[in-house]
Design a protein around this motif. Structure first.
Motif, mmCIF file in Angstrom:
data_model
loop_
_atom_site.group_PDB
_atom_site.id
_atom_site.type_symbol
_atom_site.label_atom_id
_atom_site.label_comp_id
_atom_site.label_asym_id
_atom_site.label_seq_id
_atom_site.Cartn_x
_atom_site.Cartn_y
_atom_site.Cartn_z
ATOM 1 N N TYR A 19 0.827 -1.219 0.000
ATOM 2 C CA TYR A 19 0.000 0.000 0.000
ATOM 3 C C TYR A 19 0.856 1.262 0.000
ATOM 4 O O TYR A 19 0.504 2.266 -0.639
ATOM 5 C CB TYR A 19 -0.922 0.004 1.220
ATOM 6 N N TRP A 22 1.717 2.609 -3.373
ATOM 7 C CA TRP A 22 0.685 3.403 -4.043
ATOM 8 C C TRP A 22 0.680 4.827 -3.499
ATOM 9 O O TRP A 22 0.531 5.777 -4.274
ATOM 10 C CB TRP A 22 -0.684 2.759 -3.846
ATOM 11 N N THR A 105 -8.253 8.207 -7.846
ATOM 12 C CA THR A 105 -7.481 6.975 -7.985
ATOM 13 C C THR A 105 -8.406 5.759 -8.082
ATOM 14 O O THR A 105 -9.472 5.721 -7.460
ATOM 15 C CB THR A 105 -6.539 6.767 -6.791
ATOM 16 N N PHE A 107 -7.052 1.978 -7.675
ATOM 17 C CA PHE A 107 -5.851 1.160 -7.529
ATOM 18 C C PHE A 107 -6.172 -0.286 -7.156
ATOM 19 O O PHE A 107 -7.319 -0.667 -6.984
ATOM 20 C CB PHE A 107 -4.925 1.772 -6.478
ATOM 21 N N CYS A 108 -5.107 -1.038 -7.023
ATOM 22 C CA CYS A 108 -5.185 -2.446 -6.616
ATOM 23 C C CYS A 108 -6.095 -3.237 -7.553
ATOM 24 O O CYS A 108 -6.907 -4.035 -7.127
ATOM 25 C CB CYS A 108 -5.650 -2.556 -5.175
ATOM 26 N N ASP A 140 -4.466 1.664 -11.974
ATOM 27 C CA ASP A 140 -3.663 0.546 -12.449
ATOM 28 C C ASP A 140 -4.570 -0.620 -12.841
ATOM 29 O O ASP A 140 -5.730 -0.699 -12.411
ATOM 30 C CB ASP A 140 -2.630 0.095 -11.404
ATOM 31 N N PHE A 229 5.193 -0.183 -10.356
ATOM 32 C CA PHE A 229 5.681 0.823 -9.402
ATOM 33 C C PHE A 229 7.041 1.399 -9.801
ATOM 34 O O PHE A 229 7.791 1.898 -8.947
ATOM 35 C CB PHE A 229 5.781 0.234 -7.987
ATOM 36 N N PHE A 242 0.312 1.036 -14.892
ATOM 37 C CA PHE A 242 -0.164 2.273 -14.278
ATOM 38 C C PHE A 242 -0.411 3.331 -15.347
ATOM 39 O O PHE A 242 0.421 3.540 -16.245
ATOM 40 C CB PHE A 242 0.878 2.809 -13.297
#
Length: 248
Positions: A19, A22, A105, A107-108, A140, A229, A242
């Protein structure tokens, strides 16, 4: 989709998820593209692990998720830590009435839970409606490589004293999609017995070029496409892609 009982063991299983990476990505991109405001909408916020880290990082965060169970857990965490985290239960492809944000965002790999082209396109359009003029949209997705070479037709297992699972990955009905069949055995602290929980999760991804075209049609300029990342461009074996975008 709703995570049902899975929500209550989600954090236990995701304890090694990066985490903080991010959070660092958000800060780096905000600095790179001179985003001054701190109002952030975290779509697919789940149990709030990332949202609360962003709050502690100085952002004013609003969380959105489809799962009532996930949001309940996020609220519990926020209240326990004395942090302000407004939460809303909405489908990301039908976002309404949340205001404008400096950063949005997803994410994940939350976007991968959208099973149709229409839902992804609608999500991009709804994000644009909620993004400020100089705002930044960051998200992402799983790469096609990860879906086809790492997940597809594979079985993963995990076992410790509290939780065990068997995770089978099957081809989905749509191109570049996977069905995750999850069977959990969760220990009851009072009885010491294990409860079985079965879940089916569907994920789908799309080629980078396809996503870029949809973003462009939805009114975004794609600033960067990177992987895993890093600041590098996606390679053939990249697993997480991303996107950094702004309104045109």
């Amino acid at each position: 989709m709703s995570y049902h009982q899975f929500a209550y063991i989600y954090d236990y299983l995701m304890k090694d998820v990066p985490y903080d990476s991010w959070v660092e990505f958000v800060g780096n991109q905000a600095d790179r593209y001179s985003v001054k405001g701190k109002d952030l909408l975290d779509i697919g916020c789940g149990t709030g692990e990332l949202s609360l880290r962003l709050v502690k990082g100085g952002y004013s965060v609003t969380g959105v998720d489809l799962s009532e169970d996930m949001l309940f857990m996020a609220l519990e965490k926020a209240e326990k830590e004395g942090l302000d985290l407004p939460l809303f239960q909405q489908d990301m492809s039908e976002l309404e009435g949340l205001g404008r944000f400096d950063i949005i965002t997803i994410f994940c790999d939350s976007l991968n839970y959208l099973g149709t082209e229409e839902k992804v396109i609608n999500t991009f359009k709804k994000v644009r409606e909620h993004l400020s003029e100089q705002g930044l949209f960051l998200f992402d997705v799983h790469s096609i490589y990860k879906m086809s070479q790492i997940f597809l037709n594979e079985t993963f297992t995990y076992n410790d004293d509290e939780v065990a699972y068997i995770w089978d990955c099957f081809p989905g009905e749509s191109p570049n999609s996977v069905e995750h069949g999850l069977t959990f055995f969760v220990r009851d602290d009072e009885t010491g017995q294990y409860e079985r929980i079965d879940e089916i999760h569907h994920q789908r991804t799309f080629p980078v070029l396809t996503l870029k075209n949809w973003l462009n049609e939805a009114g975004f300029e794609v600033l960067e496409v990177t992987a895993d990342f890093t600041e590098g461009k996606p390679a053939d074996n990249s697993e997480r892609i991303f996107f950094s975008c702004k309104r045109k």
